[in-house]
Design a protein around this motif. Structure first.
Motif, PDB file in Angstrom:
ATOM      1  N   SER A 148      10.682  -9.356   7.439  1.00 38.10           N
ATOM      2  CA  SER A 148      10.975  -8.012   6.926  1.00 38.10           C
ATOM      3  C   SER A 148      11.337  -8.093   5.447  1.00 38.10           C
ATOM      4  O   SER A 148      11.985  -9.052   5.003  1.00 38.10           O
ATOM      5  N   PHE A 149      10.884  -7.094   4.703  1.00 40.96           N
ATOM      6  CA  PHE A 149      11.024  -7.117   3.245  1.00 40.96           C
ATOM      7  C   PHE A 149      11.465  -5.749   2.736  1.00 40.96           C
ATOM      8  O   PHE A 149      11.103  -4.722   3.309  1.00 40.96           O
ATOM      9  N   LYS A 150      12.181  -5.771   1.593  1.00 42.28           N
ATOM     10  CA  LYS A 150      12.415  -4.531   0.862  1.00 42.28           C
ATOM     11  C   LYS A 150      11.179  -4.269   0.022  1.00 42.28           C
ATOM     12  O   LYS A 150      10.642  -5.215  -0.580  1.00 42.28           O
ATOM     13  N   TYR A 151      10.745  -3.028  -0.031  1.00 45.33           N
ATOM     14  CA  TYR A 151       9.601  -2.703  -0.875  1.00 45.33           C
ATOM     15  C   TYR A 151       9.895  -3.140  -2.318  1.00 45.33           C
ATOM     16  O   TYR A 151      10.982  -2.912  -2.843  1.00 45.33           O
ATOM     17  N   SER A 152       8.911  -3.781  -2.940  1.00 41.43           N
ATOM     18  CA  SER A 152       9.062  -4.263  -4.317  1.00 41.43           C
ATOM     19  C   SER A 152       7.912  -3.678  -5.146  1.00 41.43           C
ATOM     20  O   SER A 152       6.746  -3.749  -4.736  1.00 41.43           O
ATOM     21  N   SER A 170      -1.403   0.375  -0.718  1.00 42.72           N
ATOM     22  CA  SER A 170      -0.953   0.922  -2.000  1.00 42.72           C
ATOM     23  C   SER A 170       0.201   0.135  -2.633  1.00 42.72           C
ATOM     24  O   SER A 170       0.523   0.336  -3.793  1.00 42.72           O
ATOM     25  N   TYR A 171       0.832  -0.772  -1.871  1.00 43.87           N
ATOM     26  CA  TYR A 171       1.971  -1.544  -2.398  1.00 43.87           C
ATOM     27  C   TYR A 171       1.568  -2.949  -2.841  1.00 43.87           C
ATOM     28  O   TYR A 171       2.374  -3.687  -3.370  1.00 43.87           O
ATOM     29  N   CYS A 172       0.302  -3.341  -2.613  1.00 41.32           N
ATOM     30  CA  CYS A 172      -0.012  -4.773  -2.593  1.00 41.32           C
ATOM     31  C   CYS A 172      -0.845  -5.254  -3.786  1.00 41.32           C
ATOM     32  O   CYS A 172      -1.834  -4.629  -4.161  1.00 41.32           O
ATOM     33  N   VAL A 173      -0.458  -6.397  -4.355  1.00 43.37           N
ATOM     34  CA  VAL A 173      -1.181  -6.965  -5.502  1.00 43.37           C
ATOM     35  C   VAL A 173      -2.350  -7.861  -5.103  1.00 43.37           C
ATOM     36  O   VAL A 173      -3.167  -8.217  -5.947  1.00 43.37           O
ATOM     37  N   SER A 210       2.900 -13.757  -6.333  1.00 48.76           N
ATOM     38  CA  SER A 210       3.395 -12.544  -7.001  1.00 48.76           C
ATOM     39  C   SER A 210       3.532 -11.390  -6.028  1.00 48.76           C
ATOM     40  O   SER A 210       3.531 -10.235  -6.423  1.00 48.76           O
ATOM     41  N   ILE A 211       3.678 -11.708  -4.744  1.00 53.36           N
ATOM     42  CA  ILE A 211       3.688 -10.642  -3.737  1.00 53.36           C
ATOM     43  C   ILE A 211       4.892  -9.712  -3.925  1.00 53.36           C
ATOM     44  O   ILE A 211       4.793  -8.511  -3.728  1.00 53.36           O
ATOM     45  N   ARG A 212       6.042 -10.296  -4.302  1.00 49.39           N
ATOM     46  CA  ARG A 212       7.214  -9.480  -4.640  1.00 49.39           C
ATOM     47  C   ARG A 212       7.764  -9.975  -5.971  1.00 49.39           C
ATOM     48  O   ARG A 212       7.526 -11.116  -6.364  1.00 49.39           O
TER      49      ARG A 212
END
Ligand code: SAM
Ligand code: SF4
Length: 440
Positions: A330-334, A159-162, A49-51
């Motif tokens: 590299s990833f787009k912020y989700s 702060s972005y991470c599950v 469920s990371i993104r």
């Protein structure tokens, strides 16, 4: 048919290795693994469920088997989406009978008993455990390279991470059990070991020996029969110089460090709660650049974090120029549920995130072409991982984690070459791999 199972795994190496342990446990309990959903009675999805995109995959699968195709089967959703969504999964997909997060896998045999008894709502969702999922039954997929989990969970709160929500608090295994597993693996023919954890650098031996990560790494590298030790993932805040010193002094430790930076802007890093600045990150890079062995450095980058300005983004680009990573993800912020970043203002539009991602990827591609071309003429030792029949090429990996496709004129058959270490003369370098031929 009754005791057959199928498992599909999504996501990171931690999940891949969890599945190896789940499969081992199921086989030990008398189940048989099958290759298709159709042939299986129990269907396991080990989820990520990371993104958002990763999370959607499992619901697409479940949707597909909602009607006739899924009749008579027992569906289990395990891993990060299970932990994150919990019992809501039963509402969304009523044909699911088991929902369990990774912190509950130690109770898998008990959960199976409940499923076999026909219970339609079995859960394992408690994060309240100080146990790691350590089982003697692991069924490893690869005959030469093995994963060993040394620490589970994560105590950081980016702060972005599950992950802290889905995998719970950190639990380290004792150094004795890690060393014992490493010895057992080399005894059965494994020569490459990958130490796993969301943040391996914060490993703390819970036994009286009290080893830190650098000590554990160093000692695993001395186990007889080991040729290569890798580790992932490192967190810059906890990445200390003795780790580089260990790599420098023991050639069995691969000269590759994956050190995710996420952003080149100290302002964004603060918003991400990454607990380091760009300068502090650069200090760690300088330890590696000044090492006696050339250490490959790779990273993860997120673009479009809330409030990321054009100037912040340019700082990420300048960081790529400065460091010249060997490769990056590299990833787009989700946006993820429960995370602090969800509450932040100034979310970046999707098209802008896509634009920034493309720029990052193009820049990095040019860097990799340069990096890989510079290796033309070198002789690299590779571990032979596979064979590309259509192209007539062997596939190997260097200590610095580069894929090297090569031709081999020797007498060995495939079975003899797989898992072996051979020397390859590099003749070409592309953006994502090298090509060459074995030297005699
Ligand atoms: N524990 C590792 C770390 O600290 O880097 C790995 C965490 S995660 C499995 C791998 C990568 O996914 C992270 O390094 C980050 O770049 C990315 N990631 C995590 N959460 C994300 C999000 N909400 N949106 C986009 N990328 C994310
Ligand atoms: Fe997520 Fe940060 Fe923990 Fe990595 S260190 S798993 S990015 S919270």
């Amino acid at each position: 048919m009754e005791k057959t199972f199928y498992i599909e795994t999504f996501g990171c190496q931690m999940n891949a290795h969890d599945s190896e342990k789940v499969v081992g446990t199921l086989l030990h309990e008398g189940y048989t693994q099958v290759e298709t959903v159709e042939a299986a009675h129990y269907v396991f999805y080990n989820t990520c469920s990371i993104r958002d995109k990763a999370e959607q995959k499992v619901f697409n699968r479940l949707q597909h088997f909602k009607r006739d195709a899924g009749k008579g089967k027992v569906f289990a959703v395990i891993g990060c989406v299970a932990q994150q969504e919990g019992e809501k999964i039963f509402d969304r997909a009523p044909h699911v009978s088991l929902v369990a997060g990774s912190a509950s896998y130690t109770k898998l045999p008990q959960m199976l008993v409940q499923l076999e008894a026909g219970n339609k709502r079995v859960t394992g969702l408690s994060l309240d455990t100080d146990e790691a999922f350590d089982t003697p039954f692991t069924r490893r997929d690869n005959p030469h390279r093995a994963y060993i989990t040394i620490i589970e969970g994560c105590d950081k709160s980016c702060s972005y991470c599950v992950v802290p929500f889905t995998r719970g608090p950190e639990r380290s295994r004792t150094s004795a059990s890690v060393m014992e597993e490493a010895r057992r693996l080399t005894d059965s023919g494994y020569s490459e070991i990958q130490l796993l954890g969301q943040n391996v650098n914060s490993y703390r031996d819970p036994s009286a020996a009290g080893w830190d990560f650098a000590t554990l790494l160093d000692r695993v590298g001395t186990v007889g029969g080991i040729r290569r030790v890798r580790f992932t993932t490192s967190h810059p805040r906890d990445f200390v110089k003795p780790i580089v010193d260990a790599i420098d002094s023991n050639p069995n430790l691969c000269n590759h460090v994956h050190l995710p930076v996420q952003s080149g802007s100290s302002r964004v890093l603060e918003g991400m709660q990454r607990l380091y600045t760009r300068d502090q990150y650069m200090e760690r890079i300088s330890w590696m650049k000044n090492a006696r062995r050339p250490i490959a450095i790779t990273s993860d980058i997120i673009v479009g974090f809330p409030g990321e300005t054009e100037k912040d983004f340019e700082e990420t680009l300048s960081l790529l120029d400065e460091i010249q990573y060997d490769s990056i993800f590299s990833f787009k912020y989700s946006q993820r549920p429960d995370t602090a970043a969800l509450q932040m203002s100034d979310h970046i539009p999707e098209e802008e995130k896509t634009r920034r991602l493309t720029i990052v990827q193009e820049k990095q591609r040019a860097i990799q072409i340069r990096q890989n071309s510079a290796l033309i003429g070198a002789v690299e030792e590779v571990n032979v991982e596979g064979r590309h029949e259509a192209l007539g090429l062997w596939v190997g990996r260097t200590s610095r984690n580069r894929t090297l496709n090569f031709t081999h004129a020797g007498p060995e058959t495939g079975a003899e070459l797989l898992g072996k270490y051979v020397h390859v003369h590099v003749t070409r370098g592309g953006p994502n791999s090298l090509a060459g031929e074995t030297v005699n």
